[in-house]
Design an enzyme around this catalytic site. Structure first.
Site, PDB file in Angstrom:
ATOM      1  N   GLY A  98      -0.161   5.110  -0.835  1.00 23.68           N
ATOM      2  CA  GLY A  98      -1.062   5.922  -0.011  1.00 23.68           C
ATOM      3  C   GLY A  98      -0.271   7.000   0.709  1.00 23.68           C
ATOM      4  O   GLY A  98       0.950   7.085   0.586  1.00 23.68           O
TER       5      GLY A  98
ATOM      6  N   ASP B 218       2.066  -1.966  -4.636  1.00 20.51           N
ATOM      7  CA  ASP B 218       0.792  -1.243  -4.585  1.00 20.51           C
ATOM      8  C   ASP B 218       0.007  -1.586  -5.847  1.00 20.51           C
ATOM      9  O   ASP B 218       0.586  -1.660  -6.937  1.00 20.51           O
ATOM     10  CB  ASP B 218       1.013   0.282  -4.496  1.00 20.51           C
ATOM     11  CG  ASP B 218      -0.245   1.006  -4.032  1.00 20.51           C
ATOM     12  OD1 ASP B 218      -0.217   1.588  -2.926  1.00 20.51           O
ATOM     13  OD2 ASP B 218      -1.265   0.988  -4.756  1.00 20.51           O
ATOM     14  N   ILE B 219      -1.279  -1.740  -5.690  1.00 15.95           N
ATOM     15  CA  ILE B 219      -2.130  -2.111  -6.823  1.00 15.95           C
ATOM     16  C   ILE B 219      -2.147  -1.005  -7.876  1.00 15.95           C
ATOM     17  O   ILE B 219      -2.370  -1.249  -9.052  1.00 15.95           O
ATOM     18  CB  ILE B 219      -3.547  -2.475  -6.311  1.00 15.95           C
ATOM     19  CG1 ILE B 219      -4.303  -3.292  -7.327  1.00 15.95           C
ATOM     20  CG2 ILE B 219      -4.329  -1.246  -5.872  1.00 15.95           C
ATOM     21  CD1 ILE B 219      -5.456  -4.073  -6.751  1.00 15.95           C
ATOM     22  N   ARG B 220      -1.875   0.248  -7.424  1.00 18.17           N
ATOM     23  CA  ARG B 220      -1.883   1.376  -8.375  1.00 18.17           C
ATOM     24  C   ARG B 220      -0.486   1.748  -8.843  1.00 18.17           C
ATOM     25  O   ARG B 220      -0.297   2.779  -9.478  1.00 18.17           O
ATOM     26  CB  ARG B 220      -2.506   2.606  -7.701  1.00 18.17           C
ATOM     27  CG  ARG B 220      -3.946   2.409  -7.286  1.00 18.17           C
ATOM     28  CD  ARG B 220      -4.369   3.453  -6.270  1.00 18.17           C
ATOM     29  NE  ARG B 220      -3.532   3.411  -5.075  1.00 18.17           N
ATOM     30  CZ  ARG B 220      -3.531   4.317  -4.114  1.00 18.17           C
ATOM     31  NH1 ARG B 220      -4.306   5.363  -4.201  1.00 18.17           N
ATOM     32  NH2 ARG B 220      -2.740   4.185  -3.059  1.00 18.17           N
TER      33      ARG B 220
ATOM     34  N   TYR C 190     -14.552  -1.456   8.440  1.00 20.72           N
ATOM     35  CA  TYR C 190     -13.111  -1.158   8.511  1.00 20.72           C
ATOM     36  C   TYR C 190     -12.601  -1.337   9.952  1.00 20.72           C
ATOM     37  O   TYR C 190     -11.552  -1.955  10.178  1.00 20.72           O
ATOM     38  CB  TYR C 190     -12.905   0.271   8.020  1.00 20.72           C
ATOM     39  CG  TYR C 190     -11.545   0.873   8.241  1.00 20.72           C
ATOM     40  CD1 TYR C 190     -10.458   0.517   7.448  1.00 20.72           C
ATOM     41  CD2 TYR C 190     -11.348   1.842   9.227  1.00 20.72           C
ATOM     42  CE1 TYR C 190      -9.214   1.108   7.639  1.00 20.72           C
ATOM     43  CE2 TYR C 190     -10.115   2.439   9.416  1.00 20.72           C
ATOM     44  CZ  TYR C 190      -9.045   2.063   8.625  1.00 20.72           C
ATOM     45  OH  TYR C 190      -7.824   2.652   8.814  1.00 20.72           O
TER      46      TYR C 190
ATOM     47  N   ASP D 144      -1.426  -6.905  -6.494  1.00 22.99           N
ATOM     48  CA  ASP D 144      -2.490  -7.014  -5.512  1.00 22.99           C
ATOM     49  C   ASP D 144      -2.032  -7.945  -4.384  1.00 22.99           C
ATOM     50  O   ASP D 144      -1.526  -9.044  -4.650  1.00 22.99           O
ATOM     51  CB  ASP D 144      -3.703  -7.630  -6.257  1.00 22.99           C
ATOM     52  CG  ASP D 144      -4.964  -7.589  -5.445  1.00 22.99           C
ATOM     53  OD1 ASP D 144      -4.891  -7.438  -4.209  1.00 22.99           O
ATOM     54  OD2 ASP D 144      -6.049  -7.714  -6.059  1.00 22.99           O
TER      55      ASP D 144
ATOM     56  N   LYS E  10      -9.863  -4.014  11.147  1.00 20.28           N
ATOM     57  CA  LYS E  10      -8.609  -3.645  11.837  1.00 20.28           C
ATOM     58  C   LYS E  10      -8.492  -4.363  13.179  1.00 20.28           C
ATOM     59  O   LYS E  10      -7.423  -4.865  13.538  1.00 20.28           O
ATOM     60  CB  LYS E  10      -8.536  -2.122  12.036  1.00 20.28           C
ATOM     61  CG  LYS E  10      -8.206  -1.335  10.776  1.00 20.28           C
ATOM     62  CD  LYS E  10      -6.749  -1.503  10.370  1.00 20.28           C
ATOM     63  CE  LYS E  10      -6.360  -0.665   9.177  1.00 20.28           C
ATOM     64  NZ  LYS E  10      -5.012  -0.958   8.669  1.00 20.28           N
TER      65      LYS E  10
ATOM     66  N   GLY F   7       0.835  -1.216   0.000  1.00 23.64           N
ATOM     67  CA  GLY F   7       0.000   0.000   0.000  1.00 23.64           C
ATOM     68  C   GLY F   7       0.854   1.244   0.000  1.00 23.64           C
ATOM     69  O   GLY F   7       0.500   2.279   0.576  1.00 23.64           O
TER      70      GLY F   7
END
Ligand code: AKB
Length: 341
Positions: free
Chosen positions: A13, A36-38, A155, A55, A159, A10
């Site tokens: 972010g 990161d997926i992006r 969420y 992913d 967590k 991630g």
């Protein structure tokens, strides 16, 4: 030989960007591999050694990581935040829970090969709390780690469950095996309040009204807060969030009396944030149009949390109280960012 690396999931972010910058500035760090997926924003690319676009749910990809790297530490930041998660609870469960199990399993395998523990640094959130009503929220003393953990969001549930998964992997993994072995996962978790960065905007969170208000004012745009003026939760400026992650990662294991630690800096209401923002950006137009759903979520989060355990065990102390966070970090950096001075 597989190179020894630190893995950040991630990474694209806002916490990921902050962490990459910090690790880049530190000496004698292992190479950083980010996932990161992006992908990673191009201006961050020079600060890392390898970027993998992929992913955390892709087990083949995680197998490839296994064979190519010796992973010493994992900062597992990948998650869908609270507002986005509410719209897609099943997807939130997949990313936030299954994704975390996949990474914990990777850490177990890595530790077997290395013959040494793998540090697993996990950011949790004040979303794990669930205050039953506003009167209880107003009257409550700063919450310790294990009070009111009845989250109302998927969420928050994700967590909280991942905190328990970390505890399971660290302390009870395969407890019924004929010869139980330690998992080798050195799980360490910080519970963050709402984070505010001068450089990046969060996406899909419910504490986002604070950074949104500030960034809108710096851009000269009007802003309507989706929570009431009196809404209060704890916050932290991004540099302190980095300090918390890296200090916990560096702490000697035998000094850590628990696996999950609250960390906090300051608590402010939406109106108090708006006042500071309007002092610094005179003419900033800030209004209030509370949306019941998101308001209820923020109302279920505590006003203050108690981080004495972190202060005691690993000498945690934030550098930025509210005054310093806004006047010395957020406002000047945001001005620079949007207005070039
Ligand atoms: C969110 O709003 O979802 C996050 C958080 C409080 O964890 N910023």
């Amino acid at each position: 030989m597989r190179p020894k690396v630190t893995l950040i999931t991630g990474a694209n972010g806002e916490v990921g960007h902050g962490l990459i910058r910090e690790l880049y500035a530190m000496k004698d760090q292992p190479p950083v591999v980010v996932l990161d997926i992006r992908g990673l924003d191009s201006h961050m690319e020079p600060l890392v050694d390898t970027t993998i676009v992929g992913d955390i749910l892709d087990e083949n990809l995680l197998d490839t990581l296994m064979s190519e790297y010796e992973i010493e530490a994992i900062f597992h930041l990948a998650a869908l935040l609270s507002t986005h998660s509410e719209f897609r609870p099943a997807a939130a469960h997949r990313v936030n829970v299954q994704g975390t199990i996949n990474l914990l399993q990777l850490a177990v395998e890595q530790s077997r090969w290395r013959g040494e523990p793998v540090k697993f640094i996990f950011p949790s959130s004040i979303a794990v709390y669930g205050m039953p009503d506003l009167a209880t929220k107003a009257a409550a003393a700063p919450l310790e780690e294990y009070a009111y953990t009845m989250p109302t969001t998927i969420y928050g549930c994700n967590k909280l469950y991942c905190e328990h998964l970390g505890r399971y992997y660290a302390n009870h993994y395969r407890q019924l095996a004929t010869t139980p072995e330690e998992s080798g996962v050195d799980f360490r978790c910080v519970r963050f309040p709402g984070l505010i960065s001068a450089l990046t905007m969060p996406t899909g969170g419910t504490s986002d009204y604070a950074p949104e208000m500030l960034h809108a004012a710096a851009k000269g745009e009007p802003y309507e807060s989706f929570v009431r003026p009196d809404t209060e939760i704890p916050f932290m400026a991004m540099p302190d969030a980095m300090k918390a992650l890296l200090s916990l990662a560096a702490a000697p294991r035998d000094q850590l009396s628990q696996l999950v630690y609250n960390v906090t800096s300051f608590s402010l209401s939406a109106e108090e944030i708006a006042t500071i923002v309007q002092e610094e950006f005179p003419g900033a137009q800030i209004g209030y149009a509370p949306t019941p759903g998101r308001q209820n979520i923020v109302d279920s989060w505590p006003r203050e949390i108690d981080d004495r355990a972190a202060r005691q065990d690993w000498e945690w102390a934030p550098d930025y109280d509210a005054e310093r966070a806004f006047r010395e970090y957020l406002i000047p950096t945001i001005r620079q960012h949007y207005q070039g001075g």
